[in-house]
Design a protein around this motif. Structure first.
Motif, mmCIF file in Angstrom:
data_model
loop_
_atom_site.group_PDB
_atom_site.id
_atom_site.type_symbol
_atom_site.label_atom_id
_atom_site.label_comp_id
_atom_site.label_asym_id
_atom_site.label_seq_id
_atom_site.Cartn_x
_atom_site.Cartn_y
_atom_site.Cartn_z
ATOM 1 N N TYR A 101 5.252 129.081 60.750
ATOM 2 C CA TYR A 101 5.580 128.386 59.505
ATOM 3 C C TYR A 101 4.492 127.382 59.128
ATOM 4 N N ARG A 102 3.837 126.799 60.121
ATOM 5 C CA ARG A 102 2.699 125.920 59.813
ATOM 6 C C ARG A 102 1.568 126.727 59.164
ATOM 7 N N LEU A 103 1.322 127.922 59.670
ATOM 8 C CA LEU A 103 0.314 128.789 59.064
ATOM 9 C C LEU A 103 0.718 129.156 57.635
ATOM 10 N N ASN A 104 1.973 129.529 57.439
ATOM 11 C CA ASN A 104 2.452 129.877 56.091
ATOM 12 C C ASN A 104 2.259 128.716 55.130
ATOM 13 N N HIS A 105 2.608 127.512 55.567
ATOM 14 C CA HIS A 105 2.472 126.336 54.710
ATOM 15 C C HIS A 105 1.009 126.019 54.443
ATOM 16 N N LEU A 106 0.160 126.140 55.460
ATOM 17 C CA LEU A 106 -1.269 125.911 55.280
ATOM 18 C C LEU A 106 -1.832 126.873 54.236
ATOM 19 N N MET A 107 -1.422 128.129 54.295
ATOM 20 C CA MET A 107 -1.913 129.119 53.334
ATOM 21 C C MET A 107 -1.392 128.816 51.932
ATOM 22 N N LEU A 138 17.995 119.935 61.303
ATOM 23 C CA LEU A 138 17.834 119.723 62.735
ATOM 24 C C LEU A 138 17.607 118.238 63.019
ATOM 25 N N PRO A 139 17.924 117.786 64.223
ATOM 26 C CA PRO A 139 17.560 116.413 64.598
ATOM 27 C C PRO A 139 16.062 116.191 64.399
ATOM 28 N N ALA A 140 15.690 114.976 64.104
ATOM 29 C CA ALA A 140 14.299 114.667 63.758
ATOM 30 C C ALA A 140 13.308 115.140 64.819
ATOM 31 N N ASP A 141 13.691 115.047 66.090
ATOM 32 C CA ASP A 141 12.748 115.418 67.150
ATOM 33 C C ASP A 141 12.639 116.932 67.339
ATOM 34 N N GLN A 142 13.473 117.713 66.634
ATOM 35 C CA GLN A 142 13.426 119.171 66.734
ATOM 36 C C GLN A 142 13.003 119.833 65.419
ATOM 37 N N ALA A 143 12.928 119.047 64.347
ATOM 38 C CA ALA A 143 12.674 119.610 63.027
ATOM 39 C C ALA A 143 11.236 120.093 62.893
ATOM 40 N N TRP A 144 11.035 121.042 61.989
ATOM 41 C CA TRP A 144 9.702 121.545 61.677
ATOM 42 C C TRP A 144 8.909 120.501 60.903
ATOM 43 N N THR A 145 7.617 120.438 61.190
ATOM 44 C CA THR A 145 6.717 119.560 60.441
ATOM 45 C C THR A 145 5.448 120.342 60.098
ATOM 46 N N PRO A 146 4.840 120.062 58.951
ATOM 47 C CA PRO A 146 3.585 120.723 58.616
ATOM 48 C C PRO A 146 2.441 120.194 59.476
ATOM 49 N N MET A 168 10.178 125.374 54.003
ATOM 50 C CA MET A 168 9.854 125.691 55.390
ATOM 51 C C MET A 168 10.755 124.933 56.371
ATOM 52 N N ARG A 169 11.038 123.693 56.045
ATOM 53 C CA ARG A 169 11.904 122.889 56.910
ATOM 54 C C ARG A 169 13.310 123.495 56.977
ATOM 55 N N MET A 170 13.815 123.924 55.816
ATOM 56 C CA MET A 170 15.136 124.550 55.784
ATOM 57 C C MET A 170 15.131 125.880 56.543
ATOM 58 N N GLU A 171 14.128 126.702 56.300
ATOM 59 C CA GLU A 171 14.086 128.011 56.946
ATOM 60 C C GLU A 171 13.955 127.876 58.464
ATOM 61 N N PHE A 172 13.196 126.896 58.921
ATOM 62 C CA PHE A 172 13.046 126.707 60.367
ATOM 63 C C PHE A 172 14.386 126.350 61.005
ATOM 64 N N ALA A 173 15.128 125.480 60.363
ATOM 65 C CA ALA A 173 16.437 125.102 60.904
ATOM 66 C C ALA A 173 17.357 126.317 60.988
ATOM 67 N N ILE A 174 17.335 127.147 59.956
ATOM 68 C CA ILE A 174 18.149 128.372 59.986
ATOM 69 C C ILE A 174 17.669 129.283 61.110
ATOM 70 N N MET A 175 16.356 129.491 61.182
ATOM 71 C CA MET A 175 15.806 130.439 62.150
ATOM 72 C C MET A 175 16.080 130.018 63.587
ATOM 73 N N ILE A 176 15.930 128.739 63.891
ATOM 74 C CA ILE A 176 16.134 128.273 65.259
ATOM 75 C C ILE A 176 17.544 128.607 65.729
ATOM 76 N N ARG A 177 18.490 128.545 64.811
ATOM 77 C CA ARG A 177 19.873 128.892 65.165
ATOM 78 C C ARG A 177 20.079 130.411 65.194
ATOM 79 N N MET A 178 19.490 131.112 64.241
ATOM 80 C CA MET A 178 19.776 132.549 64.126
ATOM 81 C C MET A 178 19.169 133.369 65.248
#
Length: 353
Positions: A91-97, A340-348, A287-297
């Motif tokens: 997701y970091r790569l996707n956001h960078l692109m 997700l909790p702040a320490d687990q959330a996705w960041t760019p 990306m932040r929303m999708e990561f939270a969904i993906m980590i659970r799914m």
């Protein structure tokens, strides 16, 4: 030229080149590839000699069949660290692109699915050919159209997003141009010459592509659009199933048969994501929303079961949990979307220093 086994990253005249190189896996992305591509893009971002980025594949068919989900599924019982790392960096790569200051050209010459969509859709120029096979088939393996899929699909005309996300329908190159997923249609035999011209004169990229483009065949999906808009009109999965059943036509019946094979949880999560995605003004929030969904799914039972049935045992008979749409409650779907909790959330990636 900096070469890893699975991706080649190098500068060719005025262009940065990202060449996927896992032909036996249809160039599916693994963590090493994602990180190598990210490093290269970061290096080229401030390099005045690199004025454009070209993304393609080396030998073999397929552009990019997605992420290496088999490896991730095998890892889940051991604590799921591989999957968490992979999706975080992908997701970091996707956001960078998506936010990259230099134009990109994606040559979608072959299978372009899942993660392949995630690295092609951010590009300013997206080239389809007679070999293009585009799909977001995640509901077949208990996931949802991620890697920015919520943003890309939700911007398509009518109810195409709901149809593509739920069924995983496959589009050819002509379909991709008709839907706006690609903006040029070239014969595959012309690609090598086009790439060489772009590398030499990146300022002429648009005219080079336009000059080499040919008129695509009639897009099959165009004739289906009225049925798609009518029968996939609801954001409620059971209503879509009921409308398809009530219609009873040949096309509607085929869609019902397809949806019967898909994860009910995935279908409901995908529909909700397509409602939520347009509300996110910035891609970083998507990306932040999708990561939270993906980590659970990907840690839920349907992912391992879907990968087993489709890609490992290849029996094609997944046993979903829950097994029916009626058993997937709104509360269960909503839980996937909680931050997700702040320490687990996705960041760019950190901003450029």
């Amino acid at each position: 030229m900096m070469t890893t086994d699975d991706v080649r990253t190098y500068v060719d005249q005025c262009a940065g080149r990202l060449r996927l190189n896992r032909p036996k896996a249809l160039h599916s992305l693994n963590l090493d590839m994602v990180q190598a591509m990210t490093r290269a893009l970061l290096d080229w971002r401030s390099d005045p000699d690199v004025r454009i980025v070209l993304i393609d594949h080396a030998e073999g068919r397929g552009f990019c069949a997605g992420g290496d989900v088999v490896a991730i599924a095998h890892d889940v019982p051991q604590g799921a660290s591989v999957g968490q790392q992979f999706f975080f960096h992908e997701y970091r790569l996707n956001h960078l692109m998506y936010t990259y200051p230099k134009p990109g050209v994606a040559f979608m010459d072959g299978v372009t699915m899942g993660g392949g969509v995630g690295i092609s859709c951010p590009c300013r120029y997206r080239v389809a050919t007679e070999r293009t096979l585009f799909a977001m088939p995640e509901t077949t393996i208990g996931l949802f159209p991620d890697v920015g899929g919520g943003r890309y699909l939700s911007r398509l005309r009518g109810r195409s997003a709901q149809y593509l996300a739920l069924t995983g329908a496959r589009l050819d190159g002509a379909d991709c141009v008709a839907m706006g997923l690609a903006n040029f249609y070239l014969p595959s035999e012309a690609l090598d010459q086009v790439k060489a011209q772009i590398c030499a004169t990146p300022e002429k990229t648009e005219s080079i592509l336009a000059g080499a483009a040919v008129t695509p065949p009639p897009a099959k999906i165009v004739a289906q659009l009225p049925d798609i808009d009518r029968l996939f009109a609801s954001d409620d999965f059971e209503t879509i199933l009921r409308d398809l059943e009530t219609d009873g036509g040949e096309w509607a019946t085929r869609q019902l048969e397809t949806l019967a094979q898909r994860s009910p949880t995935s279908c409901k999560v995908s529909l909700k994501m397509l409602v939520e995605s347009p509300r996110h003004l910035h891609f970083v929030d998507e990306m932040r929303m999708e990561f939270a969904i993906m980590i659970r799914m990907y840690q839920a039972p349907d992912f391992a079961e879907g990968v087993r049935a489709l890609l490992i045992d290849k029996t094609g008979n997944p046993r979903w949990t829950p097994a029916t749409p009626s058993e997937v409650t709104d509360a269960m779907v909503d839980a996937y979307f909680q931050p997700l909790p702040a320490d687990q959330a996705w960041t760019p990636l950190p901003p450029k220093e």
